[in-house]
Write a protein that holds these residues in place. Structure first.
Motif, PDB file in Angstrom:
ATOM      1  N   ALA A   7      38.516 -78.827 -12.369  1.00  0.00           N
ATOM      2  CA  ALA A   7      37.912 -78.151 -13.522  1.00  0.00           C
ATOM      3  C   ALA A   7      38.931 -78.047 -14.650  1.00  0.00           C
ATOM      4  CB  ALA A   7      37.422 -76.765 -13.120  1.00  0.00           C
ATOM      5  N   ALA A   8      38.474 -78.342 -15.865  1.00  0.00           N
ATOM      6  CA  ALA A   8      39.334 -78.264 -17.058  1.00  0.00           C
ATOM      7  C   ALA A   8      38.593 -77.471 -18.116  1.00  0.00           C
ATOM      8  CB  ALA A   8      39.668 -79.668 -17.564  1.00  0.00           C
ATOM      9  N   ASN A   9      38.869 -76.187 -18.177  1.00  0.00           N
ATOM     10  CA  ASN A   9      38.165 -75.318 -19.126  1.00  0.00           C
ATOM     11  C   ASN A   9      38.624 -75.609 -20.550  1.00  0.00           C
ATOM     12  OD1 ASN A   9      36.773 -73.949 -17.087  1.00  0.00           O
ATOM     13  ND2 ASN A   9      38.510 -72.596 -16.734  1.00  0.00           N
ATOM     14  N   ARG A  10      37.718 -76.119 -21.333  1.00  0.00           N
ATOM     15  CA  ARG A  10      38.031 -76.413 -22.734  1.00  0.00           C
ATOM     16  C   ARG A  10      36.727 -76.626 -23.492  1.00  0.00           C
ATOM     17  NH1 ARG A  10      42.263 -80.704 -23.034  1.00  0.00           N
ATOM     18  NH2 ARG A  10      43.622 -78.936 -22.637  1.00  0.00           N
ATOM     19  N   GLU A  11      36.514 -75.805 -24.502  1.00  0.00           N
ATOM     20  CA  GLU A  11      35.277 -75.908 -25.274  1.00  0.00           C
ATOM     21  C   GLU A  11      35.331 -77.123 -26.192  1.00  0.00           C
ATOM     22  OE1 GLU A  11      33.240 -73.334 -28.799  1.00  0.00           O
ATOM     23  OE2 GLU A  11      33.673 -72.260 -26.934  1.00  0.00           O
ATOM     24  N   SER A  12      34.234 -77.859 -26.231  1.00  0.00           N
ATOM     25  CA  SER A  12      34.161 -79.042 -27.081  1.00  0.00           C
ATOM     26  C   SER A  12      32.726 -79.193 -27.576  1.00  0.00           C
ATOM     27  CB  SER A  12      34.565 -80.285 -26.281  1.00  0.00           C
ATOM     28  OG  SER A  12      34.448 -81.440 -27.077  1.00  0.00           O
ATOM     29  N   ILE A  13      32.578 -79.321 -28.886  1.00  0.00           N
ATOM     30  CA  ILE A  13      31.236 -79.498 -29.452  1.00  0.00           C
ATOM     31  C   ILE A  13      30.731 -80.898 -29.118  1.00  0.00           C
ATOM     32  CG2 ILE A  13      29.879 -79.557 -31.567  1.00  0.00           C
ATOM     33  CD1 ILE A  13      31.895 -77.612 -32.799  1.00  0.00           C
ATOM     34  N   LEU A  47      44.380 -88.006 -12.741  1.00  0.00           N
ATOM     35  CA  LEU A  47      44.660 -87.825 -14.161  1.00  0.00           C
ATOM     36  C   LEU A  47      45.126 -86.404 -14.445  1.00  0.00           C
ATOM     37  CD1 LEU A  47      41.651 -89.764 -15.714  1.00  0.00           C
ATOM     38  CD2 LEU A  47      43.990 -90.559 -15.340  1.00  0.00           C
ATOM     39  N   GLU A  48      44.561 -85.438 -13.710  1.00  0.00           N
ATOM     40  CA  GLU A  48      45.003 -84.051 -13.865  1.00  0.00           C
ATOM     41  C   GLU A  48      46.444 -83.894 -13.385  1.00  0.00           C
ATOM     42  OE1 GLU A  48      44.880 -79.963 -14.784  1.00  0.00           O
ATOM     43  OE2 GLU A  48      43.774 -81.727 -15.465  1.00  0.00           O
ATOM     44  N   VAL A  49      46.781 -84.570 -12.289  1.00  0.00           N
ATOM     45  CA  VAL A  49      48.174 -84.543 -11.803  1.00  0.00           C
ATOM     46  C   VAL A  49      49.103 -85.161 -12.850  1.00  0.00           C
ATOM     47  CG1 VAL A  49      49.743 -85.572 -10.117  1.00  0.00           C
ATOM     48  CG2 VAL A  49      47.623 -84.494  -9.353  1.00  0.00           C
ATOM     49  N   LYS A  50      48.677 -86.267 -13.425  1.00  0.00           N
ATOM     50  CA  LYS A  50      49.481 -86.923 -14.462  1.00  0.00           C
ATOM     51  C   LYS A  50      49.667 -86.006 -15.665  1.00  0.00           C
ATOM     52  CE  LYS A  50      49.478 -91.052 -17.418  1.00  0.00           C
ATOM     53  NZ  LYS A  50      48.731 -92.278 -17.786  1.00  0.00           N
ATOM     54  N   ARG A  51      48.574 -85.334 -16.070  1.00  0.00           N
ATOM     55  CA  ARG A  51      48.644 -84.432 -17.225  1.00  0.00           C
ATOM     56  C   ARG A  51      49.585 -83.263 -16.953  1.00  0.00           C
ATOM     57  NH1 ARG A  51      46.702 -79.812 -19.163  1.00  0.00           N
ATOM     58  NH2 ARG A  51      45.782 -79.287 -17.166  1.00  0.00           N
ATOM     59  N   GLU A  65      26.298 -88.590 -20.561  1.00  0.00           N
ATOM     60  CA  GLU A  65      27.008 -89.784 -20.088  1.00  0.00           C
ATOM     61  C   GLU A  65      28.407 -89.387 -19.629  1.00  0.00           C
ATOM     62  OE1 GLU A  65      27.787 -94.300 -21.647  1.00  0.00           O
ATOM     63  OE2 GLU A  65      28.224 -92.648 -23.003  1.00  0.00           O
ATOM     64  N   ASN A  66      28.565 -89.219 -18.339  1.00  0.00           N
ATOM     65  CA  ASN A  66      29.890 -88.994 -17.764  1.00  0.00           C
ATOM     66  C   ASN A  66      30.637 -90.315 -17.664  1.00  0.00           C
ATOM     67  OD1 ASN A  66      29.634 -86.174 -17.316  1.00  0.00           O
ATOM     68  ND2 ASN A  66      28.411 -86.580 -15.483  1.00  0.00           N
ATOM     69  N   ASN A  67      31.923 -90.259 -17.390  1.00  0.00           N
ATOM     70  CA  ASN A  67      32.683 -91.469 -17.110  1.00  0.00           C
ATOM     71  C   ASN A  67      33.549 -91.226 -15.878  1.00  0.00           C
ATOM     72  OD1 ASN A  67      35.388 -90.427 -18.073  1.00  0.00           O
ATOM     73  ND2 ASN A  67      34.221 -90.264 -19.988  1.00  0.00           N
ATOM     74  N   ASP A  68      34.309 -92.215 -15.468  1.00  0.00           N
ATOM     75  CA  ASP A  68      35.054 -92.072 -14.221  1.00  0.00           C
ATOM     76  C   ASP A  68      36.328 -91.255 -14.381  1.00  0.00           C
ATOM     77  OD1 ASP A  68      36.281 -93.925 -15.766  1.00  0.00           O
ATOM     78  OD2 ASP A  68      36.644 -95.383 -14.175  1.00  0.00           O
ATOM     79  N   CYS A  69      36.618 -90.816 -15.614  1.00  0.00           N
ATOM     80  CA  CYS A  69      37.805 -89.983 -15.846  1.00  0.00           C
ATOM     81  C   CYS A  69      37.448 -88.522 -16.072  1.00  0.00           C
ATOM     82  CB  CYS A  69      38.580 -90.494 -17.065  1.00  0.00           C
ATOM     83  SG  CYS A  69      39.196 -92.172 -16.900  1.00  0.00           S
ATOM     84  N   LEU A  70      36.364 -88.295 -16.786  1.00  0.00           N
ATOM     85  CA  LEU A  70      36.001 -86.940 -17.181  1.00  0.00           C
ATOM     86  C   LEU A  70      34.497 -86.771 -17.043  1.00  0.00           C
ATOM     87  CD1 LEU A  70      37.953 -84.737 -18.268  1.00  0.00           C
ATOM     88  CD2 LEU A  70      37.061 -85.224 -20.551  1.00  0.00           C
TER      89      LEU A  70
END
Length: 379
Positions: free
Chosen positions: A93-99, A227-231, A121-126
């Motif tokens: 989970a990545a809590n972040r508001e985005s319009i 990707l979360e580990v990388k971030r 439309e999801n993708n394989d990263c997010l």
């Protein structure tokens, strides 16, 4: 492209009906790059979804959205079975508001229905984990009279050959009046899964002539675990660089503090020297003035005493003026020293906080590296 459709659709969509809706829906895409989900602006273009998702609900890794497992944070990885869960299925989970979408103001007549179609439309990263929809509405003026707007809002998922499924919960419903705007919000969030890619319908039902606008935003995404580990590894490296800068700044401030303290000692010594000089000068003046008072009246002797008194008075005033200047210098040095001490306290607090955070994150990342088979964390 029309923003809405008046046509009522069948409960279980046929293939043709589903494809027709895909051609005319608005695509809500998850960002494909980590930095994109920081962007608070809605998508600049609307594309047809008809040929974009083949097949629906499956990303490029072959993982279906419904098979994704979402953990609240990296520390929760140890609760997952090592044998049963592939890394590609794990998202964090990545809590972040985005319009995601904002509509223009739209008019609707009383007893009318507008249907707005969106393709998630999801993708394989997010992937989208929560969606929040706000509909604001107002009424109209008929001559001098104001007629409040009245609408109802519902949200559902549409699937080919399957009956629609209601989505979300109304979390706010505020009526419109001449003094206040009407607001209806719908929130839809899944605890340990993501919102599947697919078609959704937002229905606006008017009970009186109204104007409304739609705002769709996400409260949280889910990012693929590697990707979360990388971030977070990059964030840990940044923290360590900030710790090094804090240490360097602390060292510089410590030397500056020592320099200011030495300057204050010198300033105090000079002030003390002037104080002694002022005291001696005042004693001589007092003595000469006593001699003048006890004079036997000889003009030559009195004139000599007066010249000496005038010279000492000038010297005394000079010492007093110089002492005041040195007092100002002393106060300025003391003020700078206080500022440096305050800055040192803040730098030390920042350094301690960063060291504590880095230790906690490093422990979590080290466990995640082992859990995901990435080897040892080298930071």
């Amino acid at each position: 492209m029309n923003q809405y459709c008046n046509k009522e659709i069948s409960p279980a969509l046929s293939s043709d009906e589903y494809n027709d809706l895909l051609k005319n829906c608005i695509v809500i895409s998850c960002p494909t790059d980590d930095d994109d989900d920081k962007n608070s602006s809605p998508p600049s273009a609307v594309d047809s979804a008809a040929d974009k998702i083949q097949p629906p609900n499956i990303d490029s890794t072959g993982i279906r959205d419904r098979d994704v497992i979402v953990v609240p944070n990296l520390a929760s990885l140890d609760k997952l079975s090592l044998e049963c869960v592939d890394n590609d299925r794990i998202f964090v989970a990545a809590n972040r508001e985005s319009i995601l979408h904002e509509s223009d103001s739209i008019s609707i007549d009383g007893a009318n229905v507008h249907r707005h179609y969106y393709f998630i439309e999801n993708n394989d990263c997010l992937k989208l984990k929560s969606i929040h929809i706000t509909v604001v509405f107002a009424g109209v003026f008929l001559g001098p009279d104001y007629r409040a707007g009245k609408i109802d809002v519902s949200l559902k998922r549409l699937s080919e050959g399957i009956s629609d499924v209601q989505m979300g919960t109304k979390t706010l419903q505020s009526e419109n009046s001449i003094d206040s705007i009407g607001i209806i919000t719908i929130d839809h969030e899944l605890e340990s899964n993501v919102i599947e890619s697919g078609l959704i319908e937002l229905t606006i039902t008017a009970k009186a002539e109204s104007r409304y606008s739609i705002r769709i935003f996400s409260g949280s995404f889910a990012r693929r675990v590697d990707l979360e580990v990388k971030r977070q590894t990059a964030e840990l490296q940044d923290r360590q660089r900030r710790i090094a800068r804090c240490k360097s700044k602390h060292k510089s401030l410590f030397y500056l503090k020592q320099l200011l303290e030495r300057k204050i000692v010198v300033a105090d010594d000079l002030k003390e020297h002037d104080r002694v000089s002022i005291h001696k000068c005042k004693e001589k003046l007092d003595r000469l003035e006593d001699e003048l008072d006890q004079s036997n009246g000889k003009e030559d002797e009195d004139a000599l005493l007066l010249r000496k008194i005038d010279a000492l008075s000038i010297e005394h005033k000079h010492f007093l003026s110089r002492n005041l200047q040195k007092e100002d210098v002393r106060k300025d040095l003391s003020s700078k020293l206080d500022d440096v001490k305050h800055e040192i306290v803040n730098i030390v607090k920042d350094e301690e906080r960063l060291v504590k955070e880095s230790g906690e994150v490093k422990a979590i990342l080290s466990a995640a590296y082992v859990r995901l088979g990435l080897g040892l964390l080298e930071v």
